[in-house]
Design a protein around this motif. Sequence first.
Motif, PDB file in Angstrom:
ATOM      1  N   PHE A 177      50.510  28.648  34.510  1.00  0.00           N
ATOM      2  CA  PHE A 177      51.481  29.299  35.398  1.00  0.00           C
ATOM      3  C   PHE A 177      51.243  30.806  35.489  1.00  0.00           C
ATOM      4  O   PHE A 177      51.759  31.459  36.403  1.00  0.00           O
ATOM      5  CB  PHE A 177      52.905  29.039  34.901  1.00  0.00           C
ATOM      6  N   ALA A 178      50.461  31.363  34.578  1.00  0.00           N
ATOM      7  CA  ALA A 178      50.270  32.813  34.526  1.00  0.00           C
ATOM      8  C   ALA A 178      49.702  33.369  35.837  1.00  0.00           C
ATOM      9  O   ALA A 178      49.999  34.507  36.228  1.00  0.00           O
ATOM     10  CB  ALA A 178      49.353  33.178  33.360  1.00  0.00           C
ATOM     11  N   GLN A 179      48.897  32.567  36.530  1.00  0.00           N
ATOM     12  CA  GLN A 179      48.293  33.046  37.778  1.00  0.00           C
ATOM     13  C   GLN A 179      49.352  33.419  38.821  1.00  0.00           C
ATOM     14  O   GLN A 179      49.160  34.365  39.597  1.00  0.00           O
ATOM     15  CB  GLN A 179      47.375  31.963  38.352  1.00  0.00           C
ATOM     16  N   PHE A 180      50.468  32.722  38.805  1.00  0.00           N
ATOM     17  CA  PHE A 180      51.502  32.990  39.809  1.00  0.00           C
ATOM     18  C   PHE A 180      52.292  34.252  39.456  1.00  0.00           C
ATOM     19  O   PHE A 180      52.656  35.028  40.338  1.00  0.00           O
ATOM     20  CB  PHE A 180      52.422  31.782  39.943  1.00  0.00           C
ATOM     21  N   VAL A 181      52.553  34.450  38.170  1.00  0.00           N
ATOM     22  CA  VAL A 181      53.203  35.688  37.734  1.00  0.00           C
ATOM     23  C   VAL A 181      52.300  36.876  38.044  1.00  0.00           C
ATOM     24  O   VAL A 181      52.753  37.915  38.525  1.00  0.00           O
ATOM     25  CB  VAL A 181      53.540  35.631  36.228  1.00  0.00           C
ATOM     26  N   ARG A 182      51.018  36.716  37.793  1.00  0.00           N
ATOM     27  CA  ARG A 182      50.062  37.798  38.043  1.00  0.00           C
ATOM     28  C   ARG A 182      49.994  38.151  39.531  1.00  0.00           C
ATOM     29  O   ARG A 182      49.956  39.338  39.895  1.00  0.00           O
ATOM     30  CB  ARG A 182      48.680  37.390  37.532  1.00  0.00           C
ATOM     31  N   ALA A 183      49.987  37.142  40.375  1.00  0.00           N
ATOM     32  CA  ALA A 183      49.902  37.405  41.816  1.00  0.00           C
ATOM     33  C   ALA A 183      51.080  38.253  42.287  1.00  0.00           C
ATOM     34  O   ALA A 183      50.914  39.169  43.100  1.00  0.00           O
ATOM     35  CB  ALA A 183      49.865  36.081  42.580  1.00  0.00           C
ATOM     36  N   LEU A 184      52.276  37.975  41.753  1.00  0.00           N
ATOM     37  CA  LEU A 184      53.474  38.706  42.179  1.00  0.00           C
ATOM     38  C   LEU A 184      53.593  40.076  41.524  1.00  0.00           C
ATOM     39  O   LEU A 184      54.190  40.992  42.103  1.00  0.00           O
ATOM     40  CB  LEU A 184      54.730  37.888  41.832  1.00  0.00           C
ATOM     41  N   GLY A 185      53.028  40.234  40.322  1.00  0.00           N
ATOM     42  CA  GLY A 185      53.312  41.441  39.543  1.00  0.00           C
ATOM     43  C   GLY A 185      52.164  42.376  39.292  1.00  0.00           C
ATOM     44  O   GLY A 185      52.286  43.311  38.507  1.00  0.00           O
ATOM     45  N   LYS A 186      51.017  42.196  39.964  1.00  0.00           N
ATOM     46  CA  LYS A 186      49.825  42.977  39.653  1.00  0.00           C
ATOM     47  C   LYS A 186      49.823  44.344  40.345  1.00  0.00           C
ATOM     48  O   LYS A 186      48.929  44.677  41.125  1.00  0.00           O
ATOM     49  CB  LYS A 186      48.567  42.190  40.031  1.00  0.00           C
ATOM     50  N   GLY A 187      50.871  45.113  40.094  1.00  0.00           N
ATOM     51  CA  GLY A 187      50.898  46.494  40.577  1.00  0.00           C
ATOM     52  C   GLY A 187      51.101  46.624  42.070  1.00  0.00           C
ATOM     53  O   GLY A 187      51.122  45.640  42.814  1.00  0.00           O
TER      54      GLY A 187
END
Length: 333
Positions: free
Chosen positions: A17-27
């Motif tokens: 699931f980390a990929q979805f958090v990263r997509a939304l939160g990557k700066g």
Amino acid sequence: MTTHAPLLLQTPAEHPFAQFVRALGKGKRGARNLTREEAREAMGMLLDEKVEQTQLGAFLMLLRHKEESAEELAGFTEALRERLKAPALQVDIDWPTYAGKKRHLPWYLLAAKCLAGNGVRILIHGGGAHTAGRLYTEQLLGTLGIPLCRDWQAVGSALDDQGLAFAPLMDWAPQLQRMIDLRNTLGLRSPIHSLARILNPLGARCGLQSIFHPGYQAVHRDASGLLGDHAIVIKGDGGEIEVNPDSISHLYATTGGQSWDEEWPALSAQRHVKPASLEPAHLLAVWRGDVEDSYGEMALISTMALALRGLDKTRDEAFTLAREYWATRDRSI
């Protein structure tokens, strides 16, 4: 001389699931919207409870900060619909009620009840009393004789008997209810409050939606269009599906994938004074004809007209029918 075995370092595998958090939160430069397919996969993992609690909180708040897109809402909805074990029931109007009222009584409930008494089959669904100081649909079901249905079989029976059923979100999408209940833990409403309005779990002929915050109405309309649904979105009073007769109402609608807009003028020449307190007994008194309430009657008639507009009546036809339904209602509860 003592020799030590070399220290073996093993990099832990990344949670899927980390990929979805990263997509939304990557700066500011790296963050992006999820695609419709990504949103469907992400919500599927949430519904299947394959996500850590820390990921859930991060995902919901990042999504709220970014503001959800039409594609994301459509993907989330598809994930839920794929998992629903709902029978094929005939429903005319899907009526989500998740906001609660704090300035005016919930006149929309009398509108729904009056429509149901005239052959319009309505599913109401809601997510509990999550904010203090508001009056929620769930608190008035017994007072107004609206059936509380805890499974789809009960919904079908209530629709056949009364044309009206209330189905709590916790019974058919408990994972979404738990996300809504995080409101007091996270300190903010999550996008699930918004998503719940678009779900239309039984595929009603028309889904009504009330979205209070400016700019979101068109996003919801576009999401319903992507799903192929027929929907009308308004900025309803207090966030509920209730036309405010003191204000101009803008209808954001979609039919057969085609968007359309309509503006309804205010019904009242001047604004009404809001009541000092919200007394549910007053709803009963107005329904029974014991007292008159100018604001309430205009609100419920125009809200009935909104629903009838969603069932392909013209605005004039809808208002004519709504006034006729109200005048000839069965005044018993």
